[in-house]
Motif scaffolding. Structure first.
Motif, PDB file in Angstrom:
ATOM      1  N   VAL A  92     -29.769  56.201   6.586  1.00  0.00           N
ATOM      2  CA  VAL A  92     -30.193  57.575   6.836  1.00  0.00           C
ATOM      3  C   VAL A  92     -31.616  57.730   6.325  1.00  0.00           C
ATOM      4  O   VAL A  92     -31.893  57.496   5.149  1.00  0.00           O
ATOM      5  N   VAL A  95     -29.547  57.169  11.212  1.00  0.00           N
ATOM      6  CA  VAL A  95     -29.611  58.624  11.328  1.00  0.00           C
ATOM      7  C   VAL A  95     -31.006  59.111  10.948  1.00  0.00           C
ATOM      8  O   VAL A  95     -31.550  58.720   9.906  1.00  0.00           O
ATOM      9  N   LEU A  99     -22.566  65.566   7.612  1.00  0.00           N
ATOM     10  CA  LEU A  99     -22.952  64.224   8.031  1.00  0.00           C
ATOM     11  C   LEU A  99     -21.959  63.172   7.567  1.00  0.00           C
ATOM     12  O   LEU A  99     -21.677  62.212   8.289  1.00  0.00           O
ATOM     13  N   VAL A 106     -26.758  68.438  10.656  1.00  0.00           N
ATOM     14  CA  VAL A 106     -26.247  67.425   9.713  1.00  0.00           C
ATOM     15  C   VAL A 106     -25.434  68.035   8.590  1.00  0.00           C
ATOM     16  O   VAL A 106     -25.240  67.406   7.546  1.00  0.00           O
ATOM     17  N   VAL A 145     -33.118  62.463  10.023  1.00  0.00           N
ATOM     18  CA  VAL A 145     -32.874  63.823   9.537  1.00  0.00           C
ATOM     19  C   VAL A 145     -34.193  64.583   9.419  1.00  0.00           C
ATOM     20  O   VAL A 145     -35.184  64.047   8.915  1.00  0.00           O
ATOM     21  N   PHE A 147     -28.636  58.223  15.618  1.00  0.00           N
ATOM     22  CA  PHE A 147     -28.297  59.638  15.742  1.00  0.00           C
ATOM     23  C   PHE A 147     -29.480  60.486  15.288  1.00  0.00           C
ATOM     24  O   PHE A 147     -30.126  60.191  14.276  1.00  0.00           O
ATOM     25  N   ILE A 159     -20.147  60.271   9.917  1.00  0.00           N
ATOM     26  CA  ILE A 159     -20.196  58.829   9.645  1.00  0.00           C
ATOM     27  C   ILE A 159     -18.791  58.239   9.631  1.00  0.00           C
ATOM     28  O   ILE A 159     -18.539  57.176  10.220  1.00  0.00           O
ATOM     29  N   GLU A 189     -30.901  64.836  15.102  1.00  0.00           N
ATOM     30  CA  GLU A 189     -30.300  66.155  14.870  1.00  0.00           C
ATOM     31  C   GLU A 189     -30.080  66.965  16.138  1.00  0.00           C
ATOM     32  O   GLU A 189     -29.078  67.665  16.275  1.00  0.00           O
ATOM     33  N   LEU A 205     -26.607  64.950  17.020  1.00  0.00           N
ATOM     34  CA  LEU A 205     -25.644  65.408  16.021  1.00  0.00           C
ATOM     35  C   LEU A 205     -25.397  66.903  16.075  1.00  0.00           C
ATOM     36  O   LEU A 205     -24.369  67.379  15.617  1.00  0.00           O
TER      37      LEU A 205
END
Length: 292
Positions: free
Chosen positions: A207, A179, A162, A159, A181, A128, A166, A130, A156
């Motif tokens: 992440v 993920v 977030l 976030v 970020v 994933f 999940i 942003e 996404l």
């Protein structure tokens, strides 16, 4: 009395009269980078490969747009307007061509390209990112690798929640979640969000993040003629500030979209991206493709 029509026009060698002798083709080795024109089609390109296909040696010519076509090796080419016949490279030139072909077989991410392979059925695991720009950049550089591995990249759209995303994904065995970020540095809002999200399913979720305000900054500034990305005042929206600095239109969302397309167009391979992004994406790919 003068005969204004001259001699009998059918006398002598009338088949060749008035015509220039056809020039012979000069043989040259099909060295990597040699630029020639195919006489029949007008295709102009540089030699990028020579191979034997169906019992016939062919030369691959790449035009200025990056398209490649194959032609029979031999006569039928022009170089600077002069007829030439391409011959198979020998010795050092053959080795140099093989090395260039090997380099060309690499994907934009630097991995070995898998030719004529179908995309793998999508895994349960996902990566994933942003937003759209992140997804388009990942696709451009790692798209081939992800299709071979069967990894889908999803957006996404931020976030801010977030942890809830999940939980909705329900990660578990065979269903990992990676993920990426933006602006993940200590003390930021993003760092607090990630700290909370990491408690949801730590064994099956990874992440990671890059330090840039926006994924635009992960493109090396030299690709845009800058030494560094400029500092944009907090009072100005960051992307519009970048466009203003570059002298690009920035009044509408369409202007911002066009600006991103222009930036993305400068990215040719992983070498045009900052290591801080490269390492994180590779880490995510390794995580979601790990067995078990």
């Amino acid at each position: 009395m003068n005969d204004r029509y001259g001699n009998d026009v059918l006398s002598g060698d009338w088949r060749s009269s008035g015509r220039l002798a056809r020039p012979t083709s000069r043989p040259i080795e099909a060295r990597h980078g040699t630029v020639v024109e195919d006489v029949e089609t007008g295709w102009v390109g540089a030699v990028v490969g020579v191979e034997k296909a169906g019992g016939v040696h062919v030369v691959h010519l790449e035009d200025r747009r990056g398209k490649v076509r194959a032609f029979p090796l031999g006569a039928g080419f022009l170089q600077d307007g002069t007829p030439v016949a391409l011959t198979a490279p020998k010795g050092a030139q053959r080795a140099a061509l093989a090395k260039a072909e090997e380099a060309a077989s690499r994907t934009a991410s630097g991995s070995v390209a898998v030719r004529d392979a179908r995309a793998r059925v999508a895994r349960g695991s996902r990566i994933f990112v942003e937003g759209r720009h992140d997804a388009e950049l990942v696709e451009k550089v790692w798209g081939h690798d992800l299709r071979i591995e069967g990894v889908v990249v999803e957006m996404l759209d931020g976030v801010d929640d977030l942890a809830a995303v999940i939980r909705d994904f329900s990660p578990g065995r065979g269903r990992r979640m990676g993920v990426l970020v933006d602006h993940l540095v200590p003390g930021t809002k993003e760092s607090r969000i990630v700290e909370k999200a990491n408690r949801v399913a730590p064994e099956h979720v990874l992440v990671v993040g890059h330090p840039y305000v926006d994924v635009w900054q992960s493109v090396r500034p030299q690709r845009l003629g800058m030494q560094t990305w400029p500092q944009i005042p907090r009072s100005m929206e960051w992307k519009r500030g970048i466009c203003a600095h570059l002298g690009w239109p920035h009044d509408s969302q369409a202007d911002i979209a066009r600006a991103w397309k222009q930036i993305l167009g400068t990215v040719r391979s992983y070498a045009d991206l900052e290591p801080s992004l490269l390492g994180r994406v590779e880490e995510l790919i390794d995580f979601v493709t790990a067995e078990g």
